[in-house]
Design an enzyme around this catalytic site. Structure first.
Site, PDB file in Angstrom:
ATOM      1  N   HIS A 130      -1.283  -1.287  -4.249  1.00  0.00           N
ATOM      2  CA  HIS A 130      -2.541  -0.846  -3.650  1.00  0.00           C
ATOM      3  C   HIS A 130      -2.497   0.662  -3.436  1.00  0.00           C
ATOM      4  O   HIS A 130      -1.586   1.172  -2.777  1.00  0.00           O
ATOM      5  CB  HIS A 130      -2.696  -1.591  -2.319  1.00  0.00           C
ATOM      6  CG  HIS A 130      -3.988  -1.386  -1.619  1.00  0.00           C
ATOM      7  ND1 HIS A 130      -5.132  -2.104  -1.935  1.00  0.00           N
ATOM      8  CD2 HIS A 130      -4.337  -0.566  -0.597  1.00  0.00           C
ATOM      9  CE1 HIS A 130      -6.113  -1.739  -1.120  1.00  0.00           C
ATOM     10  NE2 HIS A 130      -5.657  -0.796  -0.306  1.00  0.00           N
ATOM     11  N   HIS A 145      -8.231   1.441  -4.059  1.00  0.00           N
ATOM     12  CA  HIS A 145      -9.183   1.282  -2.957  1.00  0.00           C
ATOM     13  C   HIS A 145      -9.778   2.646  -2.623  1.00  0.00           C
ATOM     14  O   HIS A 145      -9.107   3.487  -2.026  1.00  0.00           O
ATOM     15  CB  HIS A 145      -8.405   0.687  -1.754  1.00  0.00           C
ATOM     16  CG  HIS A 145      -9.214   0.528  -0.509  1.00  0.00           C
ATOM     17  ND1 HIS A 145      -8.632   0.289   0.727  1.00  0.00           N
ATOM     18  CD2 HIS A 145     -10.559   0.557  -0.282  1.00  0.00           C
ATOM     19  CE1 HIS A 145      -9.577   0.181   1.641  1.00  0.00           C
ATOM     20  NE2 HIS A 145     -10.749   0.346   1.058  1.00  0.00           N
ATOM     21  N   SER A 183       0.849  -1.196   0.000  1.00  0.00           N
ATOM     22  CA  SER A 183       0.000   0.000   0.000  1.00  0.00           C
ATOM     23  C   SER A 183       0.883   1.243   0.000  1.00  0.00           C
ATOM     24  O   SER A 183       1.620   1.486   0.960  1.00  0.00           O
ATOM     25  CB  SER A 183      -0.898  -0.003   1.239  1.00  0.00           C
ATOM     26  OG  SER A 183      -1.462   1.273   1.398  1.00  0.00           O
ATOM     27  N   ASP A 224      -4.590   3.850  -1.966  1.00  0.00           N
ATOM     28  CA  ASP A 224      -5.701   4.229  -1.090  1.00  0.00           C
ATOM     29  C   ASP A 224      -6.129   5.661  -1.372  1.00  0.00           C
ATOM     30  O   ASP A 224      -5.331   6.589  -1.222  1.00  0.00           O
ATOM     31  CB  ASP A 224      -5.263   4.113   0.374  1.00  0.00           C
ATOM     32  CG  ASP A 224      -5.073   2.674   0.800  1.00  0.00           C
ATOM     33  OD1 ASP A 224      -6.047   1.909   0.740  1.00  0.00           O
ATOM     34  OD2 ASP A 224      -3.940   2.313   1.179  1.00  0.00           O
ATOM     35  N   GLY A 277       1.004  -2.096   4.161  1.00  0.00           N
ATOM     36  CA  GLY A 277       1.610  -0.771   4.065  1.00  0.00           C
ATOM     37  C   GLY A 277       2.864  -0.688   4.903  1.00  0.00           C
ATOM     38  O   GLY A 277       3.986  -0.826   4.409  1.00  0.00           O
ATOM     39  N   ASP A 290      -7.040  -6.224   4.136  1.00  0.00           N
ATOM     40  CA  ASP A 290      -6.317  -4.958   4.229  1.00  0.00           C
ATOM     41  C   ASP A 290      -6.370  -4.414   5.655  1.00  0.00           C
ATOM     42  O   ASP A 290      -7.457  -4.192   6.190  1.00  0.00           O
ATOM     43  CB  ASP A 290      -6.998  -3.982   3.253  1.00  0.00           C
ATOM     44  CG  ASP A 290      -6.336  -2.621   3.169  1.00  0.00           C
ATOM     45  OD1 ASP A 290      -5.265  -2.420   3.763  1.00  0.00           O
ATOM     46  OD2 ASP A 290      -6.919  -1.754   2.479  1.00  0.00           O
ATOM     47  N   GLY A 291      -5.185  -4.212   6.245  1.00  0.00           N
ATOM     48  CA  GLY A 291      -5.115  -3.561   7.548  1.00  0.00           C
ATOM     49  C   GLY A 291      -4.367  -4.382   8.587  1.00  0.00           C
ATOM     50  O   GLY A 291      -4.805  -5.466   8.951  1.00  0.00           O
ATOM     51  N   MET A 339     -11.772  -5.276   5.320  1.00  0.00           N
ATOM     52  CA  MET A 339     -10.904  -4.425   6.151  1.00  0.00           C
ATOM     53  C   MET A 339     -10.707  -5.070   7.520  1.00  0.00           C
ATOM     54  O   MET A 339     -11.677  -5.469   8.170  1.00  0.00           O
ATOM     55  CB  MET A 339     -11.561  -3.049   6.366  1.00  0.00           C
ATOM     56  CG  MET A 339     -11.713  -2.178   5.150  1.00  0.00           C
ATOM     57  SD  MET A 339     -10.172  -1.735   4.343  1.00  0.00           S
ATOM     58  CE  MET A 339      -9.231  -0.986   5.660  1.00  0.00           C
ATOM     59  N   MET A 375     -11.925   5.085  -0.599  1.00  0.00           N
ATOM     60  CA  MET A 375     -12.604   5.322   0.678  1.00  0.00           C
ATOM     61  C   MET A 375     -13.216   6.709   0.577  1.00  0.00           C
ATOM     62  O   MET A 375     -12.754   7.669   1.200  1.00  0.00           O
ATOM     63  CB  MET A 375     -11.597   5.207   1.829  1.00  0.00           C
ATOM     64  CG  MET A 375     -11.208   3.765   2.106  1.00  0.00           C
ATOM     65  SD  MET A 375      -9.665   3.609   3.023  1.00  0.00           S
ATOM     66  CE  MET A 375      -8.513   3.678   1.662  1.00  0.00           C
ATOM     67  N   MET A 418      -8.697   8.629  -0.248  1.00  0.00           N
ATOM     68  CA  MET A 418      -9.553   9.028   0.889  1.00  0.00           C
ATOM     69  C   MET A 418     -10.011  10.468   0.710  1.00  0.00           C
ATOM     70  O   MET A 418      -9.227  11.311   0.269  1.00  0.00           O
ATOM     71  CB  MET A 418      -8.759   8.928   2.191  1.00  0.00           C
ATOM     72  CG  MET A 418      -8.137   7.576   2.422  1.00  0.00           C
ATOM     73  SD  MET A 418      -7.162   7.607   3.929  1.00  0.00           S
ATOM     74  CE  MET A 418      -6.429   5.982   3.881  1.00  0.00           C
ATOM     75  N   PHE A 426      -6.332   4.985   7.988  1.00  0.00           N
ATOM     76  CA  PHE A 426      -4.930   5.193   8.346  1.00  0.00           C
ATOM     77  C   PHE A 426      -4.127   3.898   8.230  1.00  0.00           C
ATOM     78  O   PHE A 426      -4.657   2.825   8.508  1.00  0.00           O
ATOM     79  CB  PHE A 426      -4.820   5.718   9.791  1.00  0.00           C
ATOM     80  CG  PHE A 426      -5.544   7.014   9.998  1.00  0.00           C
ATOM     81  CD1 PHE A 426      -4.903   8.229   9.744  1.00  0.00           C
ATOM     82  CD2 PHE A 426      -6.874   7.025  10.392  1.00  0.00           C
ATOM     83  CE1 PHE A 426      -5.581   9.432   9.898  1.00  0.00           C
ATOM     84  CE2 PHE A 426      -7.569   8.230  10.543  1.00  0.00           C
ATOM     85  CZ  PHE A 426      -6.919   9.432  10.300  1.00  0.00           C
TER      86      PHE A 426
HETATM   87  C1  DX5 Z   1      -6.234   1.888   5.542  1.00  0.00           C
HETATM   88  C2  DX5 Z   1      -5.823   1.475   4.158  1.00  0.00           C
HETATM   89  C3  DX5 Z   1      -4.749   0.471   4.104  1.00  0.00           C
HETATM   90  C4  DX5 Z   1      -3.462   0.865   4.773  1.00  0.00           C
HETATM   91  C5  DX5 Z   1      -2.834  -0.406   5.285  1.00  0.00           C
HETATM   92  O1  DX5 Z   1      -7.443   2.530   5.505  1.00  0.00           O
HETATM   93  O2  DX5 Z   1      -6.920   0.968   3.429  1.00  0.00           O
HETATM   94  O3  DX5 Z   1      -4.516   0.021   2.767  1.00  0.00           O
HETATM   95  O4  DX5 Z   1      -2.555   1.516   3.930  1.00  0.00           O
HETATM   96  O5  DX5 Z   1      -1.718  -0.096   6.031  1.00  0.00           O
HETATM   97  P1  DX5 Z   1      -1.075  -1.107   7.097  1.00  0.00           P
HETATM   98  O6  DX5 Z   1      -0.684  -2.330   6.328  1.00  0.00           O
HETATM   99  O7  DX5 Z   1       0.087  -0.344   7.643  1.00  0.00           O
HETATM  100  O8  DX5 Z   1      -2.149  -1.406   8.096  1.00  0.00           O
HETATM  101 ZN    ZN Z   2      -6.488   0.048   1.445  1.00  0.00          ZN
END
Ligand code: DX5
Ligand code: ZN
Length: 221
Positions: free
Chosen positions: A32, A65, A7, A34, A198, A176-177, A138, A67, A36, A144
């Site tokens: 990936h 992705h 990510s 993200d 990430g 993811d997460g 998720m 959000m 937002m 975050f």
């Molecule tokens: C959070 C994102 C994730 C995030 C994952 O809302 O959708 O993709 O970057 O990060 P890590 O792997 O550090 O939890």
């Molecule tokens: Zn994500």
């Protein structure tokens, strides 16, 4: 073998090109991204110009992705900005608009996915399952990077795996997460096909080793 999607949210944006090269050369299967909007989630990240720049820079498959609130307004534009797959949240739009958005993504020749937040039950995906190329579960509240993995989501991952196997076996299951060497085997065992990571990758000094480790630990499930 499980696929790994770094990510870019956790990358150093001042040198995004070389950060991406590093994970592509290090064995990433897809990237990936993200997006937002500060409304659907309490954070704002990147949009069209960055996605276009990433697409110009690299041939890696771009897993986007969203959000964002009411994603049907923007899915087509993300398809035209370099996304190979556009995934948005089932909580973010009305049922009719979700169907329209999924159809728009397919019309653009891209893959479509739906994502679900930790408190949303798996059953909300059912009306759309036959149309989907991917479901993203998720395992943190979206918004975050670097949050703690929610182990209470494992039964939901297993449930969605069973639904996919029964109703649309070509649909992929992405998680993811909070994915790291400890949580990757749990998620792999629950049936994930793709792991997003990430911090576990971009905060490591050796990204290739971090990706290889995630694959190794997933295979130990
Ligand atoms: C959070 C994102 C994730 C995030 C994952 O809302 O959708 O993709 O970057 O990060 P890590 O792997 O550090 O939890
Ligand atoms: Zn994500």
């Amino acid at each position: 073998m499980i696929k790994i999607a770094p990510s870019v949210l956790s990358a150093d944006f001042s040198k995004l090109g070389s950060e991406i090269d590093c994970v592509v050369e290090g064995g990433a299967d897809l990237l990936h991204v993200d997006v937002m909007d500060g409304i659907f989630v309490p954070n704002i990240s990147v949009g069209f110009p960055i996605l276009e720049a990433i697409d110009k820079h690299s041939d890696i498959f771009l897993d986007v992705h969203l959000m964002i609130d009411k994603p049907h307004r923007y899915v087509e534009r993300f398809c035209n900005s370099g996304a190979d797959l556009v995934c948005f949240h089932v909580e973010a739009d009305q049922p009719q608009d979700i169907l329209t958005a999924l159809a728009d993504i397919k019309k653009a020749g891209k893959k479509c996915g739906l994502s679900i937040k930790p408190k949303t039950p798996a059953s909300v995906i059912l009306p759309y399952l036959s149309m989907l190329d991917l479901i993203l579960v998720m395992t943190v509240e979206p918004g975050f990077g670097g949050q703690k993995f929610m182990a209470d989501q494992l039964p939901k991952i297993r449930g969605i795996r069973a639904l996919i196997d029964k109703q649309n076996p070509s649909c992929l299951l992405e998680v993811d997460g909070g994915i790291d060497n400890k949580t990757a085997p749990l998620v792999a065992d629950a049936g994930a096909d793709i792991l997003v990571a990430g911090n576990a990758i971009f905060k490591s000094s050796d990204r290739a080793a971090a990706i290889a480790d995630l694959k190794l630990y997933s295979a130990k499930s």
